[in-house]
Design a protein around this motif. Structure first.
Motif, mmCIF file in Angstrom:
data_model
loop_
_atom_site.group_PDB
_atom_site.id
_atom_site.type_symbol
_atom_site.label_atom_id
_atom_site.label_comp_id
_atom_site.label_asym_id
_atom_site.label_seq_id
_atom_site.Cartn_x
_atom_site.Cartn_y
_atom_site.Cartn_z
ATOM 1 N N MET A 120 0.840 -1.194 0.000
ATOM 2 C CA MET A 120 0.000 0.000 0.000
ATOM 3 C C MET A 120 0.882 1.254 0.000
ATOM 4 O O MET A 120 0.427 2.345 0.349
ATOM 5 C CB MET A 120 -0.940 -0.022 1.201
ATOM 6 C CG MET A 120 -1.886 -1.228 1.141
ATOM 7 S SD MET A 120 -3.379 -1.036 2.109
ATOM 8 C CE MET A 120 -2.717 -0.881 3.748
ATOM 9 N N TYR A 143 -4.079 7.100 5.998
ATOM 10 C CA TYR A 143 -2.978 6.220 5.610
ATOM 11 C C TYR A 143 -1.910 7.043 4.861
ATOM 12 O O TYR A 143 -2.247 7.792 3.942
ATOM 13 C CB TYR A 143 -3.482 5.067 4.727
ATOM 14 C CG TYR A 143 -2.519 3.920 4.737
ATOM 15 C CD1 TYR A 143 -2.532 2.996 5.767
ATOM 16 C CD2 TYR A 143 -1.535 3.801 3.758
ATOM 17 C CE1 TYR A 143 -1.605 1.965 5.819
ATOM 18 C CE2 TYR A 143 -0.619 2.779 3.795
ATOM 19 C CZ TYR A 143 -0.660 1.860 4.828
ATOM 20 O OH TYR A 143 0.265 0.858 4.885
ATOM 21 N N GLY A 199 11.080 -2.810 5.410
ATOM 22 C CA GLY A 199 10.349 -4.079 5.343
ATOM 23 C C GLY A 199 9.949 -4.397 3.909
ATOM 24 O O GLY A 199 10.164 -5.507 3.411
ATOM 25 N N PHE A 242 5.114 -11.812 0.699
ATOM 26 C CA PHE A 242 4.325 -11.184 1.766
ATOM 27 C C PHE A 242 5.133 -11.210 3.051
ATOM 28 O O PHE A 242 5.868 -12.172 3.314
ATOM 29 C CB PHE A 242 3.006 -11.943 1.981
ATOM 30 C CG PHE A 242 2.033 -11.790 0.848
ATOM 31 C CD1 PHE A 242 1.037 -10.830 0.897
ATOM 32 C CD2 PHE A 242 2.128 -12.585 -0.278
ATOM 33 C CE1 PHE A 242 0.137 -10.672 -0.165
ATOM 34 C CE2 PHE A 242 1.242 -12.441 -1.339
ATOM 35 C CZ PHE A 242 0.238 -11.489 -1.279
#
Ligand code: AMP
Length: 282
Positions: free
Chosen positions: A29, A70, A35, A145
């Motif tokens: 997103m 966000y 990460g 993921f």
């Protein structure tokens, strides 16, 4: 690096590729951090081409304010993608992804029921739907993921297995700040005091791992231990602390060799999740 902004553009690009290069796919997103970079690096090392998607998916937010708040850092994200040698960035608008609103959903399996499933109704239905749409557009061989979102990884694995999708799902270890806090796009929304307090999460999980290494196996006792440690930090509000079987995220009485404890903790209006795998000492 090519930028693609609709499913039609993505399909055309895939068709234009010579031969059938192996494609690694990293769905995000945006608001990229180390990460996400770890996912990109692993994809780069295992595939001939890497596709990164950046899409803040409205159907997986059960609270509008969370969607609005966000963080969005597109220019910086594109520089990071370029730096990692990404071949294509897929960045569709909401209108391009949902031109008719949302009428069709993918129903996630049992892995979506506990934990996040209780606190964020509809969240995993949105995740299963968008991941399916992205998979159809990108047609990757492998998709990456983070284990930071352990339940999401389990939901996606279950969906891919049961819907016969020919995609290898790869879980990547959580990347952390020096003080142990798991990297998350949401961390930038923590107040200074909450940011200082938040590493209590990882501290509590590591304590639990030590306790298990010393012989503690009762799942409720482990949950209590973690809750008590997090409870020493008055700024933290626990939503859940749950010991589960890593395989299917079923809640267990005693840990076995494949257990994982997942937590969700609020600091102010920011909700953080984390987890740790627990291994028996023998
Ligand atoms: P997000 O943009 O937060 O939806 O995350 C996109 C992908 O990056 C998901 O697969 C996350 O699990 C993964 N991810 C997020 N944070 C981390 C982290 N700290 N370490 C490893 N992977 C992560």
């Amino acid at each position: 690096m090519i930028l693609l902004t609709s499913p039609a553009e993505m399909h055309a690009w895939i068709r234009s590729l010579n031969g059938r290069p192996t494609i690694g796919f990293v769905p995000t997103m945006g608001a990229l951090h180390a990460g996400h970079e770890a996912l990109l690096q692993q994809s780069q090392s295992e595939n001939e081409a890497t596709v990164l998607s950046i899409f803040v998916n409205p159907t997986q937010f059960n609270v509008d304010a969370d969607f609005d708040a966000y963080p969005r850092t597109v220019d910086r994200d594109l520089r990071i993608a370029e730096h990692h040698g990404v071949d294509a960035v897929y960045m569709p608008s909401t209108e391009a992804m949902y031109p008719n609103g949302w009428r069709v959903f993918v129903e996630p399996g049992t892995a979506s029921d506990p934990m996040e499933g209780g606190g964020r109704p509809g969240h995993f239905r949105g995740v299963a739907t968008i991941v399916t749409k992205l998979f159809h557009a990108v047609q990757p061989h492998r998709a990456y993921f983070g284990k930071k979102d352990y339940q999401q990884l389990a939901v996606v694995k279950q969906m891919v297995a049961e819907l016969d999708m020919d995609i290898e799902i790869i879980g990547v270890d959580t990347i952390r700040h020096d003080d142990g806090l798991a990297m998350s796009s949401r961390n930038v929304r923590l107040s200074e005091q909450d940011r200082t307090a938040a590493p209590i999460i990882q501290k509590s999980l590591r304590e639990a791992r030590h306790a298990v290494a010393s012989g503690l196996t009762d799942a409720r006792d482990i949950e209590k231990l973690i809750s008590e440690t997090i409870g020493t930090e008055p700024r933290a509000k626990i939503e859940y602390v749950t010991v589960t079987r890593a395989r299917d995220l079923a809640r267990t009485e005693y840990i076995d060799e494949t257990s994982v404890v997942c937590v969700a903790v609020w600091f102010g209006d920011v909700r953080l999740i984390d987890n740790i795998e627990l291994h028996l000492p023998y």
